[in-house]
Design a protein around this motif. Structure first.
Motif, PDB file in Angstrom:
ATOM      1  N   ASP A  56      -5.683  15.438   1.379  1.00  0.00           N
ATOM      2  CA  ASP A  56      -5.347  16.530   2.180  1.00  0.00           C
ATOM      3  C   ASP A  56      -3.961  15.892   3.165  1.00  0.00           C
ATOM      4  O   ASP A  56      -2.922  16.638   3.279  1.00  0.00           O
ATOM      5  CB  ASP A  56      -6.280  17.046   3.118  1.00  0.00           C
ATOM      6  CG  ASP A  56      -7.356  17.906   2.356  1.00  0.00           C
ATOM      7  OD1 ASP A  56      -7.174  18.238   1.100  1.00  0.00           O
ATOM      8  OD2 ASP A  56      -8.306  18.203   2.934  1.00  0.00           O
ATOM      9  N   LEU A  57      -4.186  14.787   3.701  1.00  0.00           N
ATOM     10  CA  LEU A  57      -3.049  14.246   4.417  1.00  0.00           C
ATOM     11  C   LEU A  57      -2.367  13.104   3.782  1.00  0.00           C
ATOM     12  O   LEU A  57      -1.446  12.909   4.590  1.00  0.00           O
ATOM     13  CB  LEU A  57      -3.735  13.480   5.715  1.00  0.00           C
ATOM     14  CG  LEU A  57      -5.169  14.307   6.492  1.00  0.00           C
ATOM     15  CD1 LEU A  57      -5.493  13.784   7.362  1.00  0.00           C
ATOM     16  CD2 LEU A  57      -4.177  15.593   7.113  1.00  0.00           C
ATOM     17  N   ASP A  58      -2.593  12.976   2.710  1.00  0.00           N
ATOM     18  CA  ASP A  58      -1.732  11.804   1.886  1.00  0.00           C
ATOM     19  C   ASP A  58      -1.553  10.578   2.736  1.00  0.00           C
ATOM     20  O   ASP A  58      -0.601   9.795   2.546  1.00  0.00           O
ATOM     21  CB  ASP A  58      -0.193  12.173   1.646  1.00  0.00           C
ATOM     22  CG  ASP A  58       0.748  11.917   0.386  1.00  0.00           C
ATOM     23  OD1 ASP A  58      -0.358  11.495  -0.439  1.00  0.00           O
ATOM     24  OD2 ASP A  58       1.569  11.443   0.411  1.00  0.00           O
ATOM     25  N   THR A  59      -2.759  10.303   3.040  1.00  0.00           N
ATOM     26  CA  THR A  59      -2.932   9.055   4.016  1.00  0.00           C
ATOM     27  C   THR A  59      -3.421   7.788   3.093  1.00  0.00           C
ATOM     28  O   THR A  59      -4.129   8.049   2.011  1.00  0.00           O
ATOM     29  CB  THR A  59      -3.914   9.219   4.785  1.00  0.00           C
ATOM     30  OG1 THR A  59      -3.751  10.085   6.035  1.00  0.00           O
ATOM     31  CG2 THR A  59      -4.218   7.657   5.897  1.00  0.00           C
ATOM     32  N   ALA A  60      -2.766   6.621   3.287  1.00  0.00           N
ATOM     33  CA  ALA A  60      -3.083   5.371   2.527  1.00  0.00           C
ATOM     34  C   ALA A  60      -4.230   4.848   3.230  1.00  0.00           C
ATOM     35  O   ALA A  60      -4.489   4.901   4.364  1.00  0.00           O
ATOM     36  CB  ALA A  60      -1.962   4.310   2.561  1.00  0.00           C
ATOM     37  N   VAL A  61      -5.217   4.256   2.416  1.00  0.00           N
ATOM     38  CA  VAL A  61      -6.329   3.831   2.751  1.00  0.00           C
ATOM     39  C   VAL A  61      -6.694   2.231   2.568  1.00  0.00           C
ATOM     40  O   VAL A  61      -6.622   2.032   1.305  1.00  0.00           O
ATOM     41  CB  VAL A  61      -7.551   4.469   2.469  1.00  0.00           C
ATOM     42  CG1 VAL A  61      -9.146   4.054   2.814  1.00  0.00           C
ATOM     43  CG2 VAL A  61      -7.536   6.045   2.799  1.00  0.00           C
ATOM     44  N   ILE A  62      -7.028   1.454   3.367  1.00  0.00           N
ATOM     45  CA  ILE A  62      -7.736   0.106   2.966  1.00  0.00           C
ATOM     46  C   ILE A  62      -9.216   0.276   3.330  1.00  0.00           C
ATOM     47  O   ILE A  62      -9.479   0.480   4.231  1.00  0.00           O
ATOM     48  CB  ILE A  62      -7.027  -0.892   3.971  1.00  0.00           C
ATOM     49  CG1 ILE A  62      -5.702  -1.115   3.785  1.00  0.00           C
ATOM     50  CG2 ILE A  62      -7.912  -2.253   3.697  1.00  0.00           C
ATOM     51  CD1 ILE A  62      -4.782  -1.929   4.622  1.00  0.00           C
ATOM     52  N   PRO A 117      -2.546   9.554  10.619  1.00  0.00           N
ATOM     53  CA  PRO A 117      -1.903   8.200  10.401  1.00  0.00           C
ATOM     54  C   PRO A 117      -1.656   8.014   8.950  1.00  0.00           C
ATOM     55  O   PRO A 117      -2.001   8.777   7.954  1.00  0.00           O
ATOM     56  CB  PRO A 117      -2.940   7.301  10.762  1.00  0.00           C
ATOM     57  CG  PRO A 117      -4.350   8.046  10.307  1.00  0.00           C
ATOM     58  CD  PRO A 117      -3.992   9.525  10.777  1.00  0.00           C
ATOM     59  N   ALA A 118      -0.606   7.231   8.990  1.00  0.00           N
ATOM     60  CA  ALA A 118       0.033   6.928   7.510  1.00  0.00           C
ATOM     61  C   ALA A 118      -0.911   5.943   6.872  1.00  0.00           C
ATOM     62  O   ALA A 118      -0.963   6.141   5.711  1.00  0.00           O
ATOM     63  CB  ALA A 118       1.523   6.156   7.527  1.00  0.00           C
ATOM     64  N   VAL A 119      -1.712   4.944   7.704  1.00  0.00           N
ATOM     65  CA  VAL A 119      -2.570   4.260   7.171  1.00  0.00           C
ATOM     66  C   VAL A 119      -3.972   4.407   7.804  1.00  0.00           C
ATOM     67  O   VAL A 119      -3.907   4.147   9.133  1.00  0.00           O
ATOM     68  CB  VAL A 119      -2.261   2.704   7.165  1.00  0.00           C
ATOM     69  CG1 VAL A 119      -3.154   1.773   6.543  1.00  0.00           C
ATOM     70  CG2 VAL A 119      -0.877   2.472   6.512  1.00  0.00           C
ATOM     71  N   LEU A 120      -5.245   4.274   7.143  1.00  0.00           N
ATOM     72  CA  LEU A 120      -6.499   4.629   7.630  1.00  0.00           C
ATOM     73  C   LEU A 120      -7.060   3.114   6.955  1.00  0.00           C
ATOM     74  O   LEU A 120      -7.299   2.924   5.943  1.00  0.00           O
ATOM     75  CB  LEU A 120      -7.146   5.664   7.143  1.00  0.00           C
ATOM     76  CG  LEU A 120      -8.704   5.612   7.657  1.00  0.00           C
ATOM     77  CD1 LEU A 120      -8.543   5.942   9.317  1.00  0.00           C
ATOM     78  CD2 LEU A 120      -9.325   6.956   7.062  1.00  0.00           C
ATOM     79  N   LEU A 171       0.962  -1.139   0.112  1.00  0.00           N
ATOM     80  CA  LEU A 171       0.248  -0.169  -0.048  1.00  0.00           C
ATOM     81  C   LEU A 171       0.873   1.217  -0.049  1.00  0.00           C
ATOM     82  O   LEU A 171       1.852   1.101   0.935  1.00  0.00           O
ATOM     83  CB  LEU A 171      -0.947   0.002   1.012  1.00  0.00           C
ATOM     84  CG  LEU A 171      -2.048   1.120   1.302  1.00  0.00           C
ATOM     85  CD1 LEU A 171      -3.200   0.694   0.292  1.00  0.00           C
ATOM     86  CD2 LEU A 171      -2.717   0.703   2.691  1.00  0.00           C
ATOM     87  N   HIS A 172       0.488   2.070  -0.836  1.00  0.00           N
ATOM     88  CA  HIS A 172       1.356   3.358  -1.162  1.00  0.00           C
ATOM     89  C   HIS A 172       0.776   4.665  -0.424  1.00  0.00           C
ATOM     90  O   HIS A 172      -0.511   4.735  -0.441  1.00  0.00           O
ATOM     91  CB  HIS A 172       1.543   3.588  -2.535  1.00  0.00           C
ATOM     92  CG  HIS A 172       2.499   2.293  -3.355  1.00  0.00           C
ATOM     93  ND1 HIS A 172       1.493   1.711  -3.738  1.00  0.00           N
ATOM     94  CD2 HIS A 172       3.691   2.173  -3.125  1.00  0.00           C
ATOM     95  CE1 HIS A 172       2.448   0.543  -4.576  1.00  0.00           C
ATOM     96  NE2 HIS A 172       3.610   0.839  -3.916  1.00  0.00           N
ATOM     97  N   ALA A 173       1.546   5.681  -0.185  1.00  0.00           N
ATOM     98  CA  ALA A 173       0.995   6.640   0.385  1.00  0.00           C
ATOM     99  C   ALA A 173       0.066   7.355  -0.574  1.00  0.00           C
ATOM    100  O   ALA A 173       0.090   7.575  -1.932  1.00  0.00           O
ATOM    101  CB  ALA A 173       2.069   7.711   0.662  1.00  0.00           C
TER     102      ALA A 173
END
Length: 293
Positions: A208-214, A178-181, A34-36
């Protein structure tokens, strides 16, 4: 354009449960990166292992009744999570990696005000004083689109609508950037209008936050709207992976084709397609290779 940073690496994730019927494998050798700023949708029907995968990544499974195989690897920005103690993981959960659950009413403490629950991540993970944490909490509520956040923060969960409660949960999950949500069926209990608002909000905050999402779901319409890449699960296995575009235009696995054929179509009065049979029992796991990118 340079490639985004890999923030999460899952290799050979295998999760088993101890039951009266013996040791049963619920997730069997899952692999993905998973990427940013990227959204990976994990899709499949109930019982296929989607939520177990997410709970294993977060290390939220009961260690007395379950086991993550020693050969499994879950790395968050290079740090191996499967080897950490519960105390070490508690510093990461809600900070570097957060999760939004399906039922907002049970996810929030009914005896505490929204403010009391909102300030905890700021004070615990960022070392803020109460007054500063309250100010940040109000700002996060405003960012997720809750009107009159100063007033709403003083209310209890039952005083808010389902849509507002889900926004509070997302605000709490994103409070420490967080880095991952991980979003586990976060819109299932919401009506279509509120669902669309929540999905749009998650997308905007992700950018906005450059968060990676699953994003875990069984709704292929949500997948089409949210995902950059998709992993299809069946019987605890990953049966197909690829870009969202490729999956919808050229599905390869029969189960993926069945899921897509089951989507209701506007102005189509024909009988809805269903997939015959049932998901196999964990006692009768299927053999098969992990889906190819």
């Amino acid at each position: 354009m340079s490639e985004k940073q890999t923030v999460l690496e899952v290799k050979n994730l295998t999760v088993s449960f101890y039951t009266k019927a013996g040791k049963l494998t619920a997730v069997n050798g899952i692999n993905f990166d998973l990427h940013a700023g990227e959204t990976l949708a994990i899709v499949g029907e109930s019982g296929c292992g989607k939520s177990v995968t997410s709970m294993a990544i977060m290390r939220l499974l009961d260690e007395k009744t379950s086991e993550i195989a020693p050969t499994s690897s879950v790395k968050l920005k290079g740090e191996e999570l499967t080897k950490l103690s519960n105390k070490e993981m508690s510093k990461i959960r809600g900070n570097a990696i957060s999760m939004v659950f399906q039922d907002s009413l049970t996810s929030l403490n009914p005896t505490l005000t929204i403010m009391s629950q909102m300030v905890e991540p700021f004070m615990r993970h960022q070392g803020m004083k109460r007054k500063e944490a309250e100010k940040q909490a109000v700002e996060m509520l405003r960012k997720v689109g809750i009107p009159n956040p100063e007033v709403r923060a003083k209310q209890y969960p039952h005083e808010l609508s389902g849509g507002m409660r889900q926004r509070v949960i997302i605000a709490m999950a994103l409070s420490c950037k967080p880095a991952v949500l991980i979003c586990d069926e976060p819109t299932t209990a919401l009506d279509v209008t509120i669902q669309a608002q929540v999905l749009r909000m998650v997308n905007d905050l992700k950018k906005d936050l450059d968060t990676a999402v699953i994003f875990i779901t069984h709704d292929m319409g949500v997948v089409a709207e949210m995902a950059d890449r998709v992993m299809v699960m069946y019987g605890g296995n990953s049966v197909e992976k690829g870009s969202c575009y490729d999956l919808f235009t050229n599905p390869l696995h029969p189960y993926t084709k069945g899921l897509l054929a089951s989507i209701p179509k506007i102005n189509d009065n024909s009988r809805l397609f269903t997939i015959k049979g049932t998901v196999p029992s964990l006692k009768d796991m299927l053999c098969g290779a992990d889906g190819q990118e």
